[in-house]
Write a protein that holds these residues in place. Structure first.
Motif, PDB file in Angstrom:
ATOM      1  N   MET A 152      38.385  51.879  27.697  1.00  0.00           N
ATOM      2  CA  MET A 152      38.414  50.638  26.854  1.00  0.00           C
ATOM      3  C   MET A 152      38.047  49.266  27.520  1.00  0.00           C
ATOM      4  SD  MET A 152      41.971  49.801  24.674  1.00  0.00           S
ATOM      5  CE  MET A 152      42.227  47.975  25.325  1.00  0.00           C
ATOM      6  N   GLN A 153      37.612  48.530  26.568  1.00  0.00           N
ATOM      7  CA  GLN A 153      37.024  47.389  27.634  1.00  0.00           C
ATOM      8  C   GLN A 153      38.135  46.419  27.948  1.00  0.00           C
ATOM      9  OE1 GLN A 153      34.559  44.766  25.374  1.00  0.00           O
ATOM     10  NE2 GLN A 153      34.078  43.612  26.923  1.00  0.00           N
ATOM     11  N   GLN A 154      38.116  45.679  29.256  1.00  0.00           N
ATOM     12  CA  GLN A 154      39.461  45.131  29.771  1.00  0.00           C
ATOM     13  C   GLN A 154      39.421  43.599  29.153  1.00  0.00           C
ATOM     14  OE1 GLN A 154      41.512  45.815  32.875  1.00  0.00           O
ATOM     15  NE2 GLN A 154      41.136  47.287  31.609  1.00  0.00           N
ATOM     16  N   GLY A 155      38.361  43.076  28.780  1.00  0.00           N
ATOM     17  CA  GLY A 155      38.497  41.610  28.065  1.00  0.00           C
ATOM     18  C   GLY A 155      38.743  40.736  28.967  1.00  0.00           C
ATOM     19  N   VAL A 156      38.410  39.398  28.734  1.00  0.00           N
ATOM     20  CA  VAL A 156      38.696  38.328  29.483  1.00  0.00           C
ATOM     21  C   VAL A 156      40.072  37.839  29.504  1.00  0.00           C
ATOM     22  CG1 VAL A 156      37.799  35.677  29.504  1.00  0.00           C
ATOM     23  CG2 VAL A 156      36.385  37.603  28.623  1.00  0.00           C
ATOM     24  N   THR A 157      40.633  37.483  30.603  1.00  0.00           N
ATOM     25  CA  THR A 157      42.153  36.955  30.389  1.00  0.00           C
ATOM     26  C   THR A 157      42.176  35.597  30.207  1.00  0.00           C
ATOM     27  OG1 THR A 157      42.220  36.372  32.986  1.00  0.00           O
ATOM     28  CG2 THR A 157      42.737  38.623  32.360  1.00  0.00           C
ATOM     29  N   LEU A 158      43.305  34.851  30.079  1.00  0.00           N
ATOM     30  CA  LEU A 158      43.326  33.641  29.846  1.00  0.00           C
ATOM     31  C   LEU A 158      42.868  32.651  30.940  1.00  0.00           C
ATOM     32  CD1 LEU A 158      44.826  31.226  28.054  1.00  0.00           C
ATOM     33  CD2 LEU A 158      46.960  31.678  29.462  1.00  0.00           C
ATOM     34  N   ASP A 159      43.256  33.006  32.140  1.00  0.00           N
ATOM     35  CA  ASP A 159      42.786  32.387  33.427  1.00  0.00           C
ATOM     36  C   ASP A 159      41.384  32.415  33.345  1.00  0.00           C
ATOM     37  OD1 ASP A 159      43.800  30.873  35.432  1.00  0.00           O
ATOM     38  OD2 ASP A 159      42.962  32.409  36.929  1.00  0.00           O
ATOM     39  N   GLU A 160      40.650  33.353  33.187  1.00  0.00           N
ATOM     40  CA  GLU A 160      39.181  33.619  33.323  1.00  0.00           C
ATOM     41  C   GLU A 160      38.492  32.564  32.210  1.00  0.00           C
ATOM     42  OE1 GLU A 160      38.969  38.258  34.865  1.00  0.00           O
ATOM     43  OE2 GLU A 160      38.688  37.654  32.820  1.00  0.00           O
ATOM     44  N   PHE A 161      39.351  32.640  31.026  1.00  0.00           N
ATOM     45  CA  PHE A 161      38.719  31.665  29.902  1.00  0.00           C
ATOM     46  C   PHE A 161      38.748  30.277  30.359  1.00  0.00           C
ATOM     47  CE2 PHE A 161      39.959  29.207  26.472  1.00  0.00           C
ATOM     48  CZ  PHE A 161      38.718  29.466  25.222  1.00  0.00           C
ATOM     49  N   LEU A 162      39.905  30.134  31.161  1.00  0.00           N
ATOM     50  CA  LEU A 162      40.244  28.567  31.431  1.00  0.00           C
ATOM     51  C   LEU A 162      39.102  28.337  32.255  1.00  0.00           C
ATOM     52  CD1 LEU A 162      44.206  28.308  31.299  1.00  0.00           C
ATOM     53  CD2 LEU A 162      42.349  27.380  29.471  1.00  0.00           C
ATOM     54  N   ALA A 163      39.193  29.218  33.353  1.00  0.00           N
ATOM     55  CA  ALA A 163      38.072  28.931  34.527  1.00  0.00           C
ATOM     56  C   ALA A 163      36.683  28.566  33.783  1.00  0.00           C
ATOM     57  CB  ALA A 163      37.994  29.980  35.350  1.00  0.00           C
TER      58      ALA A 163
ATOM     59  N   ALA B 182      49.224  40.176  31.149  1.00  0.00           N
ATOM     60  CA  ALA B 182      48.319  39.143  31.171  1.00  0.00           C
ATOM     61  C   ALA B 182      47.830  38.706  29.539  1.00  0.00           C
ATOM     62  CB  ALA B 182      46.898  39.459  31.784  1.00  0.00           C
ATOM     63  N   PHE B 183      47.436  37.597  29.215  1.00  0.00           N
ATOM     64  CA  PHE B 183      46.924  37.300  27.879  1.00  0.00           C
ATOM     65  C   PHE B 183      45.528  37.499  27.994  1.00  0.00           C
ATOM     66  CE2 PHE B 183      50.971  34.919  27.684  1.00  0.00           C
ATOM     67  CZ  PHE B 183      51.303  35.097  26.306  1.00  0.00           C
ATOM     68  N   VAL B 184      44.987  38.122  27.212  1.00  0.00           N
ATOM     69  CA  VAL B 184      43.542  38.769  26.937  1.00  0.00           C
ATOM     70  C   VAL B 184      42.936  37.884  25.660  1.00  0.00           C
ATOM     71  CG1 VAL B 184      42.033  40.416  26.801  1.00  0.00           C
ATOM     72  CG2 VAL B 184      44.083  40.945  28.204  1.00  0.00           C
ATOM     73  N   LEU B 185      41.690  37.467  25.785  1.00  0.00           N
ATOM     74  CA  LEU B 185      40.962  36.962  24.533  1.00  0.00           C
ATOM     75  C   LEU B 185      40.601  37.718  23.493  1.00  0.00           C
ATOM     76  CD1 LEU B 185      39.881  34.207  23.632  1.00  0.00           C
ATOM     77  CD2 LEU B 185      37.740  35.050  24.664  1.00  0.00           C
ATOM     78  N   THR B 186      41.361  37.452  22.586  1.00  0.00           N
ATOM     79  CA  THR B 186      41.064  38.401  21.357  1.00  0.00           C
ATOM     80  C   THR B 186      40.491  37.645  20.201  1.00  0.00           C
ATOM     81  OG1 THR B 186      43.409  38.510  20.863  1.00  0.00           O
ATOM     82  CG2 THR B 186      42.579  40.453  21.882  1.00  0.00           C
TER      83      THR B 186
ATOM     84  N   LEU C 218      45.781  21.186  34.916  1.00  0.00           N
ATOM     85  CA  LEU C 218      45.800  21.479  33.809  1.00  0.00           C
ATOM     86  C   LEU C 218      45.901  22.934  33.592  1.00  0.00           C
ATOM     87  CD1 LEU C 218      46.386  20.678  30.800  1.00  0.00           C
ATOM     88  CD2 LEU C 218      44.311  20.125  30.621  1.00  0.00           C
ATOM     89  N   ARG C 219      44.823  23.559  34.520  1.00  0.00           N
ATOM     90  CA  ARG C 219      44.680  24.954  34.321  1.00  0.00           C
ATOM     91  C   ARG C 219      46.069  25.746  34.710  1.00  0.00           C
ATOM     92  NH1 ARG C 219      39.901  27.845  37.594  1.00  0.00           N
ATOM     93  NH2 ARG C 219      40.771  30.182  37.554  1.00  0.00           N
ATOM     94  N   ALA C 220      46.125  25.258  36.104  1.00  0.00           N
ATOM     95  CA  ALA C 220      47.540  25.725  36.565  1.00  0.00           C
ATOM     96  C   ALA C 220      48.735  25.707  35.612  1.00  0.00           C
ATOM     97  CB  ALA C 220      47.696  25.298  37.868  1.00  0.00           C
ATOM     98  N   LEU C 221      48.883  24.454  35.090  1.00  0.00           N
ATOM     99  CA  LEU C 221      49.908  24.410  34.191  1.00  0.00           C
ATOM    100  C   LEU C 221      50.009  25.287  33.021  1.00  0.00           C
ATOM    101  CD1 LEU C 221      52.419  22.914  33.049  1.00  0.00           C
ATOM    102  CD2 LEU C 221      51.055  20.970  32.184  1.00  0.00           C
ATOM    103  N   LEU C 222      48.770  25.514  32.315  1.00  0.00           N
ATOM    104  CA  LEU C 222      48.690  26.496  31.513  1.00  0.00           C
ATOM    105  C   LEU C 222      49.010  28.008  31.899  1.00  0.00           C
ATOM    106  CD1 LEU C 222      45.591  24.800  29.388  1.00  0.00           C
ATOM    107  CD2 LEU C 222      47.943  25.226  28.574  1.00  0.00           C
ATOM    108  N   GLY C 223      48.762  28.213  33.141  1.00  0.00           N
ATOM    109  CA  GLY C 223      49.096  29.547  33.836  1.00  0.00           C
ATOM    110  C   GLY C 223      50.756  29.484  33.885  1.00  0.00           C
ATOM    111  N   ASP C 224      51.368  28.371  33.934  1.00  0.00           N
ATOM    112  CA  ASP C 224      52.779  28.301  34.191  1.00  0.00           C
ATOM    113  C   ASP C 224      53.388  28.735  32.727  1.00  0.00           C
ATOM    114  OD1 ASP C 224      52.464  27.717  37.001  1.00  0.00           O
ATOM    115  OD2 ASP C 224      52.734  25.479  36.396  1.00  0.00           O
ATOM    116  N   ILE C 225      52.724  28.051  31.766  1.00  0.00           N
ATOM    117  CA  ILE C 225      53.074  28.190  30.512  1.00  0.00           C
ATOM    118  C   ILE C 225      53.220  29.714  30.087  1.00  0.00           C
ATOM    119  CG2 ILE C 225      52.632  27.456  28.131  1.00  0.00           C
ATOM    120  CD1 ILE C 225      52.221  24.701  29.383  1.00  0.00           C
TER     121      ILE C 225
END
Ligand code: AHM
Ligand code: MG
Length: 336
Positions: free
Chosen positions: A1-12, A187-191, A24-31
């Motif tokens: 199965m494909q792993q997918g883009v994580t929230l952090d990778e998407f934000l980067a 982790a949250f993955v872009l779907t 802001l990116r780090a704050l979204l990581g905290d959230i």
């Protein structure tokens, strides 16, 4: 199965061209971390000992659930010492929460509804967390008035839905993206990369138990919806009411619809301007809906244009698919 883009990778990737985006990116990581913690507690329910009432009320006179308070504390704990936020405000705190002096203050103001749809907690229904991020101007510690920014000033808005899957949905002002929590990766993955609200819909969401209190434009609209194909709108409508704004707005971001929590006569008698709160419910959801091509209105003005005058200000809410929201707004205009 494909792993997918994580929230952090998407934000980067999506924040690469934004100036000073690191905080802001780090704050979204905290959230996201806070939402993962809460998702875990919600899923364990009674096993985690988090169900039931806390035995106290919030500033708005509403009974607080244990999980309302726990969720509020989780957010404070995960953000106050990071140096990324200047202050926090939420449904569960009378005034804003100042960052303790021992910690560095950051540039963002985080306003949130820690656990939306609290009446669903004990029945294992869908709940969520709603958040809104604005910037704090100046170096001084913020006061409550600094949080009173219009919805258009939000730099980011989003929610996390706790349901059969947990999903984080957010906007940075350039479209809406949805991420599903992969518990195996923690982790949250872009779907749901580009969520859109279709302009047309035949699904409405309103608590019909209050129909005797509705004002004329809303009464007229719902009567026309239930009149179906033979009625003036000429469509057979369906109705859904999740009891949690996050659940209802998520459905609308997935397949369209109109969500309404209007001002009614009972509220007017009680001196209230609506049920839902502007800063941590209507504004963040309004930005998401607009960014997905929908419309967010009170019936009289666009929600995002309101200049707030109170941390816990309430507003009437009509949001979702443009054609239907516009229809209800037109009914308000012709009633005045
Ligand atoms: P809450 O933040 O105290 O949970 O209240 C907000 C919720 C919304 O999620 C939902 O749309 C609404 O209240 C439900 O209200 P009602 O119980 O009147 O149908
Ligand atoms: Mg709420």
């Amino acid at each position: 199965m494909q792993q997918g883009v994580t929230l952090d990778e998407f934000l980067a990737e999506h924040m690469a061209n934004m100036p000073d985006a690191a905080d802001l990116r780090a704050l979204l990581g905290d959230i996201a971390t806070a939402c993962i913690d809460l998702s875990d507690l919600v899923r364990r329910g009674e096993l985690a000992g988090v169900l039931g009432a806390a035995g106290q009320e919030n500033v708005q006179g509403e009974e607080q659930k244990k999980l309302d308070i726990i969720a509020n504390d989780v957010f404070i704990e995960l953000t106050e010492s990071t140096g990324r936020v200047a202050g926090l405000a939420s449904e569960e705190m009378d005034n804003h929460y100042p960052i303790p002096e021992k910690h560095q203050r950051g540039r963002y103001l985080l306003t949130f509804d820690p656990l939306d749809g609290s009446s669903n907690i004990d029945v294992n229904g869908s709940t969520g967390t709603i958040f809104s991020i604005t910037e704090h101007a100046g170096d001084k510690p913020p006061v409550d008035a600094d949080f009173l920014q219009s919805g258009r000033q939000q730099v980011c808005a989003g929610y996390c839905l706790y349901s059969s899957a947990s999903m984080l949905v957010l906007t940075l002002g350039n479209g809406v993206a949805g991420f599903t929590l992969d518990n195996k990766r923690n982790a949250f993955v872009l779907t749901h990369p580009n969520m859109k609200v279709p302009a047309a819909t035949n699904e409405f969401a309103i608590n019909a138990a209050y129909s005797e209190h509705w004002q004329a434009p809303v009464k007229k609209y719902i009567e026309q919806c239930v009149a179906g194909k033979e009625g003036p709108i000429g469509k057979a409508f369906n109705m859904r009411w999740a009891g949690s704004m996050v659940g209802d707005i998520h459905r609308i971001l997935c397949r369209g619809g109109i969500f309404m929590y209007p001002l009614d006569e009972r509220m007017i008698k009680e001196g209230k301007d609506g049920k839902l709160r502007l800063l941590y419910e209507a504004n963040p959801m309004g930005l998401l809906i607009e960014q997905a091509g929908g419309m967010a209105h009170t019936g009289l003005v666009s929600i995002l244009d309101i200049a707030p005058d109170n941390l816990h200000q309430r507003v009437p809410v009509l949001m979702g698919s443009k054609e239907e929201v516009q229809r209800v707004v037109d009914y308000h205009a012709s009633a005045t």
